[in-house]
Write a protein that holds these residues in place. Sequence first.
Motif, PDB file in Angstrom:
ATOM      1  N   THR A   1      22.199 -21.368 -11.859  1.00 33.69           N
ATOM      2  CA  THR A   1      21.257 -22.470 -12.052  1.00 33.69           C
ATOM      3  C   THR A   1      20.278 -22.473 -10.883  1.00 33.69           C
ATOM      4  N   PHE A   2      19.188 -23.207 -11.008  1.00 36.62           N
ATOM      5  CA  PHE A   2      18.231 -23.307  -9.913  1.00 36.62           C
ATOM      6  C   PHE A   2      18.787 -24.208  -8.819  1.00 36.62           C
ATOM      7  N   TYR A   3      18.417 -23.933  -7.591  1.00 37.24           N
ATOM      8  CA  TYR A   3      18.957 -24.663  -6.446  1.00 37.24           C
ATOM      9  C   TYR A   3      18.014 -25.781  -6.035  1.00 37.24           C
TER      10      TYR A   3
ATOM     11  N   GLU B   1       0.820  -1.215   0.000  1.00 38.33           N
ATOM     12  CA  GLU B   1       0.000   0.000   0.000  1.00 38.33           C
ATOM     13  C   GLU B   1       0.857   1.270   0.000  1.00 38.33           C
ATOM     14  N   SER B   2       1.882   1.312   0.852  1.00 40.44           N
ATOM     15  CA  SER B   2       2.717   2.514   0.976  1.00 40.44           C
ATOM     16  C   SER B   2       3.874   2.533  -0.017  1.00 40.44           C
ATOM     17  N   LYS B   3       4.150   1.342  -0.621  1.00 36.42           N
ATOM     18  CA  LYS B   3       5.283   1.179  -1.535  1.00 36.42           C
ATOM     19  C   LYS B   3       6.607   1.496  -0.840  1.00 36.42           C
ATOM     20  N   LYS B   4       6.673   1.105   0.426  1.00 34.95           N
ATOM     21  CA  LYS B   4       7.905   1.325   1.181  1.00 34.95           C
ATOM     22  C   LYS B   4       8.098   0.162   2.156  1.00 34.95           C
ATOM     23  N   GLY B   5       9.223  -0.558   1.999  1.00 35.52           N
ATOM     24  CA  GLY B   5       9.496  -1.686   2.865  1.00 35.52           C
ATOM     25  C   GLY B   5      10.898  -1.634   3.415  1.00 35.52           C
ATOM     26  N   ASN B   6      11.310  -2.730   4.021  1.00 40.44           N
ATOM     27  CA  ASN B   6      12.686  -2.869   4.490  1.00 40.44           C
ATOM     28  C   ASN B   6      13.361  -3.968   3.660  1.00 40.44           C
ATOM     29  N   PRO B   7      14.625  -4.271   3.901  1.00 38.74           N
ATOM     30  CA  PRO B   7      15.288  -5.275   3.054  1.00 38.74           C
ATOM     31  C   PRO B   7      14.575  -6.633   3.007  1.00 38.74           C
ATOM     32  N   ILE B   8      13.928  -7.020   4.119  1.00 36.62           N
ATOM     33  CA  ILE B   8      13.293  -8.343   4.150  1.00 36.62           C
ATOM     34  C   ILE B   8      12.035  -8.353   3.293  1.00 36.62           C
ATOM     35  N   THR B   9      11.129  -7.396   3.522  1.00 38.08           N
ATOM     36  CA  THR B   9       9.871  -7.402   2.776  1.00 38.08           C
ATOM     37  C   THR B   9      10.095  -7.049   1.305  1.00 38.08           C
ATOM     38  N   ASN B  10      10.991  -6.092   1.037  1.00 40.89           N
ATOM     39  CA  ASN B  10      11.337  -5.810  -0.360  1.00 40.89           C
ATOM     40  C   ASN B  10      11.942  -7.042  -1.018  1.00 40.89           C
ATOM     41  N   GLY B  11      12.803  -7.734  -0.257  1.00 44.81           N
ATOM     42  CA  GLY B  11      13.451  -8.932  -0.787  1.00 44.81           C
ATOM     43  C   GLY B  11      12.463 -10.049  -1.067  1.00 44.81           C
ATOM     44  N   ILE B  12      11.439 -10.162  -0.222  1.00 48.36           N
ATOM     45  CA  ILE B  12      10.406 -11.183  -0.445  1.00 48.36           C
ATOM     46  C   ILE B  12       9.642 -10.878  -1.733  1.00 48.36           C
ATOM     47  N   ILE B  13       9.284  -9.602  -1.936  1.00 45.66           N
ATOM     48  CA  ILE B  13       8.605  -9.216  -3.177  1.00 45.66           C
ATOM     49  C   ILE B  13       9.489  -9.545  -4.374  1.00 45.66           C
ATOM     50  N   TYR B  14      10.754  -9.190  -4.281  1.00 39.28           N
ATOM     51  CA  TYR B  14      11.702  -9.392  -5.385  1.00 39.28           C
ATOM     52  C   TYR B  14      11.870 -10.875  -5.694  1.00 39.28           C
ATOM     53  N   GLN B  15      12.104 -11.678  -4.647  1.00 41.92           N
ATOM     54  CA  GLN B  15      12.321 -13.110  -4.871  1.00 41.92           C
ATOM     55  C   GLN B  15      11.046 -13.788  -5.368  1.00 41.92           C
ATOM     56  N   ALA B  16       9.894 -13.370  -4.849  1.00 43.76           N
ATOM     57  CA  ALA B  16       8.623 -13.959  -5.302  1.00 43.76           C
ATOM     58  C   ALA B  16       8.411 -13.694  -6.790  1.00 43.76           C
TER      59      ALA B  16
ATOM     60  N   LEU C   1       8.837 -15.741 -12.516  1.00 42.60           N
ATOM     61  CA  LEU C   1       9.424 -15.525 -13.842  1.00 42.60           C
ATOM     62  C   LEU C   1      10.518 -16.539 -14.169  1.00 42.60           C
ATOM     63  N   ASP C   2      10.661 -17.551 -13.316  1.00 46.37           N
ATOM     64  CA  ASP C   2      11.666 -18.614 -13.509  1.00 46.37           C
ATOM     65  C   ASP C   2      13.089 -18.056 -13.581  1.00 46.37           C
ATOM     66  N   LEU C   3      13.405 -17.151 -12.680  1.00 48.61           N
ATOM     67  CA  LEU C   3      14.762 -16.623 -12.560  1.00 48.61           C
ATOM     68  C   LEU C   3      15.369 -17.140 -11.263  1.00 48.61           C
ATOM     69  N   PRO C   4      16.594 -17.693 -11.299  1.00 51.35           N
ATOM     70  CA  PRO C   4      17.199 -18.317 -10.119  1.00 51.35           C
ATOM     71  C   PRO C   4      17.782 -17.301  -9.135  1.00 51.35           C
ATOM     72  N   VAL C   5      16.909 -16.570  -8.481  1.00 51.40           N
ATOM     73  CA  VAL C   5      17.313 -15.543  -7.514  1.00 51.40           C
ATOM     74  C   VAL C   5      16.802 -15.944  -6.137  1.00 51.40           C
ATOM     75  N   TYR C   6      17.722 -15.995  -5.152  1.00 53.04           N
ATOM     76  CA  TYR C   6      17.366 -16.424  -3.798  1.00 53.04           C
ATOM     77  C   TYR C   6      18.059 -15.534  -2.767  1.00 53.04           C
ATOM     78  N   ALA C   7      17.441 -15.430  -1.594  1.00 54.11           N
ATOM     79  CA  ALA C   7      18.090 -14.753  -0.476  1.00 54.11           C
ATOM     80  C   ALA C   7      19.251 -15.606   0.020  1.00 54.11           C
ATOM     81  N   VAL C   8      20.337 -14.950   0.421  1.00 51.63           N
ATOM     82  CA  VAL C   8      21.505 -15.659   0.948  1.00 51.63           C
ATOM     83  C   VAL C   8      21.712 -15.305   2.416  1.00 51.63           C
ATOM     84  N   ASN C   9      22.575 -16.075   3.047  1.00 53.89           N
ATOM     85  CA  ASN C   9      22.714 -16.042   4.500  1.00 53.89           C
ATOM     86  C   ASN C   9      23.892 -15.172   4.949  1.00 53.89           C
TER      87      ASN C   9
END
Length: 289
Positions: free
Chosen positions: A201-203, A161-176, A181-189
């Motif tokens: 490649t996909f993990y 709604e606000s179009k403003k998040g933090n690294p975790i919620t923005n990252g969840i949107i990005y990874q989702a 779109l079948d792109l091998p992008v994942y959060a790392v530790n």
Amino acid sequence: MRETKEINALFHLPDDPDQEVYDTVANKILLFGKEIIPNLEHLWETTLDEGIQERIEMLIHRVHYMDLQDALTDWAGNDKPDLMKGAILTARYQFPDLSPAPIISEIERIKRNIWLELNNYLTPLEQINVLNSMIYNYFGLKGEEISYQRKNQFFMNQVIESKKGNPITNGIIYQALCAMLDLPVYAVNIPRQFILAYYDTFYDFSSPENDDFRILFFIDPIQGQIYTQQDVETYFRRVAVHPLPSYYRPQSNKRIIQFLLEELGKCFLHEKDDYKHSELTNLSLIVAP
């Protein structure tokens, strides 16, 4: 609204000063589950005593909390739990009546616009440039570092709604979006950071000890900035952390949602909110991988 003599009898005692009697009554009311909420809301509206109203509010919260525990248990029991659904369930802690439809619809809209711009001839970096343009320019998503004073940035409905998040919620949107779109992008530790990595490649998450992967580059989900392997190694030297192979392993969806719940819990460290911190800690254990 469910009406029975048993319920009506129970509702004569919510203001009982004897804590043991009250606890017994409360536990019986909770056994009715979500069906009892309209009764509780009606009782709240027809009660003038603020102390009784507070007890009713806590009962309603406990009913919603029990329902959320069951929902997260089901989510975590799925072979491939959906990341966005996990984030929406997390938001239900604060917004128990949250409908996922508007969030899913908006994510689908962004995904369609990205898909129209992608083709098989783009390099991985060009693909991510398309994503960044759509996510941060077209959709207008902004990001800020994690602040436990801005708990709204942990709730996916408020981020959309606000179009403003933090690294975790923005990252969840990005990874989702990348998963759609079948792109091998994942959060790392990587310690003290929440960043994404584009793999070559996909993990295979069915083999969690598998370290046979190669990262092409890293993505900061706050604003989509690209980092190289050298940038990350420089970061490790600056914070005096010895890099381990596990830092480069993709995080499972369960672990990401567990981390989201853990960090959200840190927004409730004041004494009056101790119970919320405890509840969120318990929810994080429910989804633990």
